[in-house]
Design an enzyme around this catalytic site. Structure first.
Site, short mmCIF file in Angstrom:
data_model
loop_
_atom_site.label_atom_id
_atom_site.label_comp_id
_atom_site.label_asym_id
_atom_site.label_seq_id
_atom_site.Cartn_x
_atom_site.Cartn_y
_atom_site.Cartn_z
N ASP A 264 -12.45 -18.00 -10.90
CA ASP A 264 -11.66 -19.22 -11.06
C ASP A 264 -10.16 -19.01 -11.25
O ASP A 264 -9.35 -19.60 -10.54
CB ASP A 264 -12.18 -20.03 -12.25
CG ASP A 264 -13.65 -20.39 -12.14
OD1 ASP A 264 -14.37 -19.71 -11.39
OD2 ASP A 264 -14.08 -21.33 -12.82
N ARG B 240 -10.54 -18.67 -21.58
CA ARG B 240 -10.82 -19.56 -20.46
C ARG B 240 -9.54 -19.85 -19.66
O ARG B 240 -8.43 -19.58 -20.12
CB ARG B 240 -11.40 -20.88 -20.97
CG ARG B 240 -12.73 -20.74 -21.68
CD ARG B 240 -13.84 -20.44 -20.72
NE ARG B 240 -13.97 -21.50 -19.72
CZ ARG B 240 -14.79 -21.45 -18.67
NH1 ARG B 240 -15.53 -20.39 -18.47
NH2 ARG B 240 -14.84 -22.44 -17.81
N TYR C 144 -11.12 -14.54 -18.91
CA TYR C 144 -11.93 -14.89 -17.74
C TYR C 144 -11.74 -13.89 -16.59
O TYR C 144 -12.18 -12.74 -16.71
CB TYR C 144 -11.62 -16.33 -17.34
CG TYR C 144 -12.82 -17.12 -16.87
CD1 TYR C 144 -14.04 -17.01 -17.52
CD2 TYR C 144 -12.73 -18.00 -15.80
CE1 TYR C 144 -15.15 -17.74 -17.10
CE2 TYR C 144 -13.83 -18.74 -15.38
CZ TYR C 144 -15.03 -18.60 -16.02
OH TYR C 144 -16.11 -19.33 -15.61
N TRP C 145 -11.10 -14.26 -15.50
CA TRP C 145 -10.99 -13.36 -14.35
C TRP C 145 -9.62 -12.69 -14.25
O TRP C 145 -9.24 -12.20 -13.19
CB TRP C 145 -11.30 -14.12 -13.06
CG TRP C 145 -12.75 -14.48 -12.97
CD1 TRP C 145 -13.33 -15.65 -13.37
CD2 TRP C 145 -13.81 -13.64 -12.51
NE1 TRP C 145 -14.69 -15.60 -13.17
CE2 TRP C 145 -15.01 -14.37 -12.64
CE3 TRP C 145 -13.87 -12.35 -12.00
CZ2 TRP C 145 -16.26 -13.86 -12.28
CZ3 TRP C 145 -15.11 -11.83 -11.63
CH2 TRP C 145 -16.28 -12.58 -11.77
N GLU D 97 -21.25 -12.92 -21.37
CA GLU D 97 -20.84 -13.33 -20.02
C GLU D 97 -19.91 -12.28 -19.40
O GLU D 97 -20.04 -11.91 -18.25
CB GLU D 97 -20.13 -14.68 -20.10
CG GLU D 97 -19.76 -15.28 -18.76
CD GLU D 97 -19.11 -16.65 -18.90
OE1 GLU D 97 -18.82 -17.28 -17.87
OE2 GLU D 97 -18.88 -17.10 -20.06
#
Length: 311
Positions: A44, A77, A224-225, A268
């Site tokens: 994302d 996030r 996150y990414w 995750e």
């Protein structure tokens, strides 16, 4: 192929082939697969998208409530800036009923992406193998494989010595070395040119392959990414390397992934620097990676790995 799954595979083969044809018809640029929304690649907020995201005016996106930050630390996030643009792209798609010919004209976000290019190339090879087994004609698929192999070469950026995303509208590389850059082996491309940069990424961390180059300016180990290591991507990269004979790096990624789960359970994603678990605390695809790859033939059992915590 597991014989028990063959009837189901035969039943859906033509439908899967039609899905692949859709990508070949609508999402190619110079043979590489394009994404028209960051969500499509599953990465994302990867730095790959930063340049294209700047071209999106999200001033009129309206109010919305995010659910993700209600149960995950917002620092792990994507930001509000990111989400405004994610939703604006969705609104653009809805405005033309997701008509790809119209969307191609109005969407400011179109990025040729290593993730989608390499995974579709792998999928085409698998479809061809299944088709031959089922007695289906596969000449069309073989042609697609040639197109995607040539397209993958358009993602090679000599300036970073790696496969890179490419902003189609701007006509420029994004200058991003990521775990997606290492999916070439999973796609069946045993490219020695890519080894030094990926080895450098591994050597810059303690735990596995980061989602973004730890030496990069935008690196954030828990967001996150933009830095964390993801077991699902480690599986794709590591297993691809092992298949192509790059066993030293592939085994290293497998071992690091197993160690993360043994220390910190089935999170995750994790910090590649110190192994801190992040995102969702109990993720089934992380557990699946343990069962199907990282935990194979290891002394630690599933129950132990899922319960341990870092010191």
């Amino acid at each position: 192929m597991d014989p028990s799954g063959e009837p189901r595979a035969r039943a859906i083969w033509h439908k899967l082939n039609a899905w692949h044809r859709w990508f070949m018809d609508w999402r190619l640029d110079r043979g590489a697969v394009c994404v028209t929304h960051p969500w499509e690649a599953g990465r994302d907020n990867a730095p790959d998208w930063d340049g294209a995201m700047k071209a999106i005016n999200a001033d009129d996106v309206g109010d919305y409530t995010r659910r993700d930050t209600s149960h995950v630390d917002p620092a792990m996030r994507p930001t509000k800036y990111d989400y405004d643009r994610y939703l604006k792209l969705v609104q653009l798609g809805v405005s033309v009923n997701w008509d790809q010919s119209k969307l191609r004209d109005i969407n400011p976000f179109r990025v040729a992406d290593p993730t989608m290019t390499f995974t579709l190339l792998r999928a085409q090879r698998d479809m061809a193998a299944m088709g031959r087994r089922f007695g289906e004609g596969v000449s069309e698929i073989e042609g697609w494989i040639e197109i995607l192999e040539a397209g993958a070469e358009t993602l090679w950026n000599p300036e970073i010595a790696g496969y890179d995303s490419r902003d189609v509208h701007a006509g420029t590389f994004n200058g991003v070395l990521s775990n997606a850059s290492a999916l070439c082996w999973y796609a069946g491309l045993n490219d020695d040119r890519a080894l030094p940069a990926i080895a450098g990424m591994l050597n810059a961390t303690r735990y596995g392959l980061a989602s973004y180059d730890p030496e990069g300016e935008e690196f954030e180990p828990l967001r996150y990414w933009r830095g964390p290591t993801w077991p699902i991507m480690s599986y794709l990269v590591g297993s691809g390397m092992e298949e192509q004979g790059v066993t030293d790096l592939g085994t290293r990624i497998r071992d690091d992934t197993a160690r993360l789960m043994e220390l910190n359970g089935f999170a995750e994603y994790y910090s590649p620097l110190d192994g801190t678990p992040a995102g969702g605390e109990t993720f089934t695809w992380t557990a699946a990676v343990w069962l199907g790859w990282a935990g194979d033939n290891r002394e630690n059992q599933l129950g132990d790995a899922g319960c341990r915590q870092s010191n």
